[in-house]
Design a protein around this motif. Structure first.
Motif, short mmCIF file in Angstrom:
data_model
loop_
_atom_site.label_atom_id
_atom_site.label_comp_id
_atom_site.label_asym_id
_atom_site.label_seq_id
_atom_site.Cartn_x
_atom_site.Cartn_y
_atom_site.Cartn_z
N LEU A 134 0.83 -1.21 0.00
CA LEU A 134 0.00 0.00 0.00
C LEU A 134 0.86 1.26 0.00
O LEU A 134 0.59 2.22 -0.73
CB LEU A 134 -0.94 -0.01 1.21
N CYS A 135 1.90 1.24 0.82
CA CYS A 135 2.80 2.41 0.89
C CYS A 135 3.51 2.62 -0.44
O CYS A 135 3.71 3.76 -0.88
CB CYS A 135 3.81 2.24 2.01
N ASP A 136 3.91 1.52 -1.11
CA ASP A 136 4.56 1.63 -2.42
C ASP A 136 3.66 2.29 -3.45
O ASP A 136 4.15 2.87 -4.43
CB ASP A 136 4.98 0.24 -2.92
N GLU A 137 2.35 2.20 -3.24
CA GLU A 137 1.39 2.83 -4.15
C GLU A 137 1.05 4.25 -3.73
O GLU A 137 0.13 4.87 -4.28
CB GLU A 137 0.11 1.99 -4.22
N GLY A 138 1.77 4.76 -2.73
CA GLY A 138 1.55 6.13 -2.28
C GLY A 138 0.41 6.31 -1.31
O GLY A 138 0.00 7.45 -1.04
N LEU A 139 -0.11 5.23 -0.78
CA LEU A 139 -1.22 5.31 0.17
C LEU A 139 -0.67 5.43 1.59
O LEU A 139 0.37 4.85 1.92
CB LEU A 139 -2.11 4.07 0.05
N LEU A 140 -1.36 6.17 2.43
CA LEU A 140 -0.89 6.45 3.79
C LEU A 140 -1.29 5.30 4.72
O LEU A 140 -2.34 5.33 5.36
CB LEU A 140 -1.49 7.77 4.29
N ALA A 141 -0.45 4.29 4.79
CA ALA A 141 -0.74 3.10 5.59
C ALA A 141 0.29 2.94 6.69
O ALA A 141 1.44 3.37 6.57
CB ALA A 141 -0.75 1.85 4.71
N THR A 142 -0.14 2.32 7.78
CA THR A 142 0.76 1.93 8.86
C THR A 142 0.39 0.53 9.31
O THR A 142 -0.52 -0.07 8.74
CB THR A 142 0.74 2.94 10.01
N ARG A 143 1.05 -0.01 10.32
CA ARG A 143 0.90 -1.43 10.66
C ARG A 143 0.78 -1.63 12.16
O ARG A 143 1.20 -0.78 12.95
CB ARG A 143 2.10 -2.20 10.13
N TYR A 144 0.24 -2.78 12.53
CA TYR A 144 0.08 -3.11 13.95
C TYR A 144 0.03 -4.62 14.10
O TYR A 144 -0.83 -5.28 13.52
CB TYR A 144 -1.21 -2.49 14.50
N HIS A 145 0.97 -5.18 14.86
CA HIS A 145 0.91 -6.60 15.22
C HIS A 145 1.79 -6.83 16.44
O HIS A 145 2.59 -5.96 16.84
CB HIS A 145 1.33 -7.50 14.04
N ALA A 146 1.66 -8.00 17.04
CA ALA A 146 2.32 -8.28 18.31
C ALA A 146 3.83 -8.37 18.20
O ALA A 146 4.54 -8.31 19.21
CB ALA A 146 1.76 -9.58 18.91
N GLY A 147 4.37 -8.49 16.97
CA GLY A 147 5.81 -8.57 16.81
C GLY A 147 6.52 -7.24 16.88
O GLY A 147 7.75 -7.19 16.94
N LEU A 148 5.77 -6.15 16.86
CA LEU A 148 6.37 -4.82 16.96
C LEU A 148 6.60 -4.46 18.42
O LEU A 148 5.94 -4.97 19.32
CB LEU A 148 5.45 -3.78 16.31
N SER A 149 7.51 -3.55 18.64
CA SER A 149 7.73 -3.08 20.01
C SER A 149 6.51 -2.32 20.49
O SER A 149 5.73 -1.78 19.68
CB SER A 149 8.95 -2.16 20.06
N ALA A 150 6.34 -2.25 21.79
CA ALA A 150 5.19 -1.53 22.36
C ALA A 150 5.21 -0.08 21.92
O ALA A 150 4.15 0.52 21.64
CB ALA A 150 5.20 -1.64 23.88
N ALA A 151 6.41 0.50 21.84
CA ALA A 151 6.52 1.91 21.45
C ALA A 151 6.06 2.12 20.01
O ALA A 151 5.35 3.09 19.71
CB ALA A 151 7.97 2.38 21.61
N GLU A 152 6.45 1.20 19.12
CA GLU A 152 6.03 1.36 17.72
C GLU A 152 4.53 1.12 17.57
O GLU A 152 3.86 1.82 16.81
CB GLU A 152 6.80 0.43 16.80
N ARG A 153 4.00 0.13 18.28
CA ARG A 153 2.55 -0.11 18.20
C ARG A 153 1.79 1.14 18.63
O ARG A 153 0.82 1.55 17.98
CB ARG A 153 2.15 -1.30 19.07
N GLU A 154 2.24 1.75 19.73
CA GLU A 154 1.55 2.94 20.23
C GLU A 154 1.68 4.09 19.23
O GLU A 154 0.70 4.80 18.97
CB GLU A 154 2.14 3.35 21.58
N ARG A 155 2.86 4.25 18.66
CA ARG A 155 3.08 5.34 17.69
C ARG A 155 2.21 5.14 16.45
O ARG A 155 1.56 6.07 15.97
CB ARG A 155 4.55 5.39 17.32
N ASN A 156 2.19 3.91 15.94
CA ASN A 156 1.39 3.64 14.74
C ASN A 156 -0.10 3.78 15.01
O ASN A 156 -0.85 4.27 14.16
CB ASN A 156 1.70 2.23 14.23
N GLN A 157 -0.51 3.34 16.19
CA GLN A 157 -1.93 3.48 16.54
C GLN A 157 -2.32 4.95 16.62
O GLN A 157 -3.39 5.34 16.14
CB GLN A 157 -2.21 2.78 17.87
#
Length: 628
Positions: free
Chosen positions: A253-276
């Motif tokens: 999605l990002c490669d197509e220029g769309l504003l997407a982010t991600r969320y899953h349990a494999g990310l750090s808590a800090a990144e999950r919070e930032r992406n959310q």
């Protein structure tokens, strides 16, 4: 001095003129000290059911909530409406937790949201016992049941907290999806005493449902990118079955220029919070996530939910899809289905481990999960009304036609597929007679006369059924196989490489014995849907209560853009999500009514006294400027 009524609290604090179905009944029961078990779909207004009693009963209302993000969302929205609320969870530091406990002890809070694990904290129990608990609300109550779609053992300890209080408060259990077995589990685990049981309609008229069946990964990616690009200014969630899929889909999605982010349990808590936060604050329009994201997320302006992979159950699917259109505006729910998703789902079920269950319980639960997955596959492959399929699964009567899903908007021809079905079953039988087995793709290849090396190597090119359906499209054969599995004539094994087999009914089917003596009728697509996908939203007359920007005149739509811009400015100043200020439905109502005074502003849906005081001048200024 007359006592304030629930309707007055609803209007003055939350800005709504009337209760939604069942809310008043539940609130009255709680005010009378009665236990409640309420099953209400997402966006039905469950939180109001305990928030208004909390403001009227006095004392402290404790709300058990499973996720930190849910607590923060609820508390932030309540504070915008002038309600004294706070939360206790692991994200708070020691001093912050101490401050919340002090506020509880001082009687400064009406509501406190807590994670179920926090109820084990002796200090919290002491403070709650000393100040008195007026109401205990258990949100996402299905988590208490091992037959639910998100079982959490910590929920089963809630009853210990209740028993430890000097006086038992009324208990309110709320959830969006629960079968009868789950409802019974909830009532038993919380020891509900003659509760008021409310099971609201599961129907969400503002949601449209669609299933597409792309052939292969590349076609699925193209379908998703096309769908998201058409809605690039809208907020949406894309659910994937694995962390790896989340990463790949987000990158695509990002490669197509769309504003997407991600969320899953494999990310750090800090990144999950930032992406959310990027998603909640609309800095990123699309959240690509596993089912680790979303429970209790109160983001009201999610306009679509796409399931890139098959959910493990209709409970999971409907709960996740229901995160679209929470503000009542039109929203879309799309499932991109491929048979390979079934293999992935079966793999996930096979590898799930439950240390909290005995071997017998785990085996029983696994069998239950397999049945639920089969129901999900039936949903993905049916040609009948999708809405009716969902509602009937939850035990609700539904008309056979809704005019608001991809199946109802697609023209089908009903054809007699008996002869073709007999050929398919015969092929599976011939393979079995040789002591072999094959998956659906291999059976299709045999019937279509494929010269693939694996077909010839296994001797399938010498079968009597080899090539007898050369002129039948592969997609039609796959649909027929799915139908035969659905009707119980063929079986599909589990595991990484599922194979087809004959059921106990197959012999009777081949011999055309009752109940298989009638023709096997199959619906086949006549052509493209009668309406484009972008217009799969419900007909206007069916959702008059669901205010929508498209219903405004040109001046109203221009005003909406100006008010949305103002809302964004105010949200950025305060560091809160835009929908905390006003949700989309309130903005539409502002544009429709165009109030000029504070008194008129209070007549707008979602504008309570506190918000009118805080934001009235700014919004009235923009409205009056547009009309001058």
């Amino acid at each position: 001095m007359p006592q304030i009524t629930p309707a007055q609290v609803l209007k003055e604090t939350f800005g709504y003129e009337a209760f939604r179905p069942h809310q008043a009944q539940i609130i009255d029961a709680a005010l009378a000290g009665r236990d409640v078990l309420a099953v209400m779909p997402t966006s039905a207004g469950k939180s109001i059911c305990y928030q208004i009693p909390a403001l009227m009963l006095g004392g402290l209302t404790v709300v058990v909530s499973p996720l930190i993000s849910l607590m923060a969302d609820q508390v932030g929205a309540l504070r915008q409406s002038g309600v004294a609320a706070s939360c206790l969870n692991s994200a708070l530091g020691a001093q912050e937790r101490a401050d919340v406990l002090s506020a509880m002890a001082a009687g400064a809070l009406s509501l406190v949201y807590v994670a179920p694990e926090r109820l084990d904290d002796q200090r919290f129990l002491e403070v709650a016992a000393s100040c008195g608990v007026s109401l205990l609300a258990v949100d996402e109550a299905h988590c208490i049941s091992q037959w639910g779609n998100d079982f959490r053992p910590s929920y089963q300890r809630i009853i210990d907290f209740v028993h430890a209080l000097p006086a038992r408060p009324p208990v309110m259990a709320l959830t969006a999806t629960a079968t009868r077995a789950v409802r019974d589990d909830i009532a038993g685990a919380l020891d509900l005493a003659s509760p008021l049981v409310v099971v609201a309609s599961f129907d969400r008229p503002n949601l449209s449902f669609a299933v597409e069946r792309p052939r292969g990964r590349a076609e699925k990616d193209r379908a998703l990118v096309s769908f998201a690009r058409e809605r690039s200014e809208l907020s949406g969630i894309v659910y994937c079955s694995s962390r790896h899929a989340v990463e790949e889909v987000c990158d695509a999605l990002c490669d197509e220029g769309l504003l997407a982010t991600r969320y899953h349990a494999g990310l750090s808590a800090a990144e999950r919070e930032r992406n959310q936060e990027d998603f909640l604050y609309d800095r990123r329009r699309i959240m690509v996530a596993t089912n680790a994201f979303g429970m209790g997320i109160d983001k009201s302006n999610v306009s679509y939910v796409v399931h890139y992979n098959l959910s493990l159950s209709l409970e999971n699917y409907y709960q996740e899809a229901g995160r679209a259109g929470r503000d009542g505006t039109r929203a879309e729910c799309l499932l991109l289905y491929s048979p390979a998703d079934v293999h992935t789902a079966e793999f996930l079920l096979d590898r799930s481990e439950r240390d909290d269950l005995t071997a017998g319980q785990a085996a029983e639960l696994h069998e239950h999960d397999e049945r639920r997955l089969r129901q999900m596959v039936f949903y993905a492959t049916t040609t009948d009304c999708l809405r009716a399929h969902i509602l009937r699964y939850f035990g609700e009567e539904a008309p056979a036609y809704c005019d608001n899903c991809s199946n109802c908007l697609t023209s089908f021809d009903e054809v007699d597929a008996t002869t073709d079905a007999l050929k398919v079953v015969s092929c599976v039988a011939r393979i079995a007679q040789r002591g072999q087995s094959a998956g659906a793709a291999a059976v299709v290849d045999v019937l279509r006369g494929s010269r693939a090396e694996k077909i010839c190597r296994r001797g399938f090119d010498t079968l009597s059924t080899y090539g007898i359906m050369r002129d039948v499209p592969a997609r039609r054969l796959r649909q027929l196989i799915d139908e035969l599995v659905f009707r119980g004539v063929l079986t599909r094994s589990g595991g990484t490489y599922p194979t087809l087999g004959l059921s106990g009914a197959a012999r009777g089917f081949l011999r055309r014995e009752a109940p298989w003596d009638a023709p096997l009728m199959l619906k086949v697509t006549q052509g493209a849907p009668r309406a484009e996908r972008s217009s799969w939203a419900p007909a206007r007359e069916k959702t008059r209560a669901a205010a929508d920007v498209s219903e405004l005149d040109a001046a109203g739509q221009e005003l909406y853009e100006r008010l949305a811009e103002l809302r964004g400015e105010l949200a950025r100043e305060q560091g809160v999500p835009a929908y905390f200020i006003f949700n989309n439905t309130t903005l539409v109502d502002l544009c429709a009514k165009r109030p000029r005074t504070t008194e008129e502003l209070l007549g707008v849906s979602g504008v309570g006294a506190k918000k009118a005081e805080r934001y009235g001048d700014a919004f009235l200024g923009r409205i009056n400027a547009a009309q001058s």
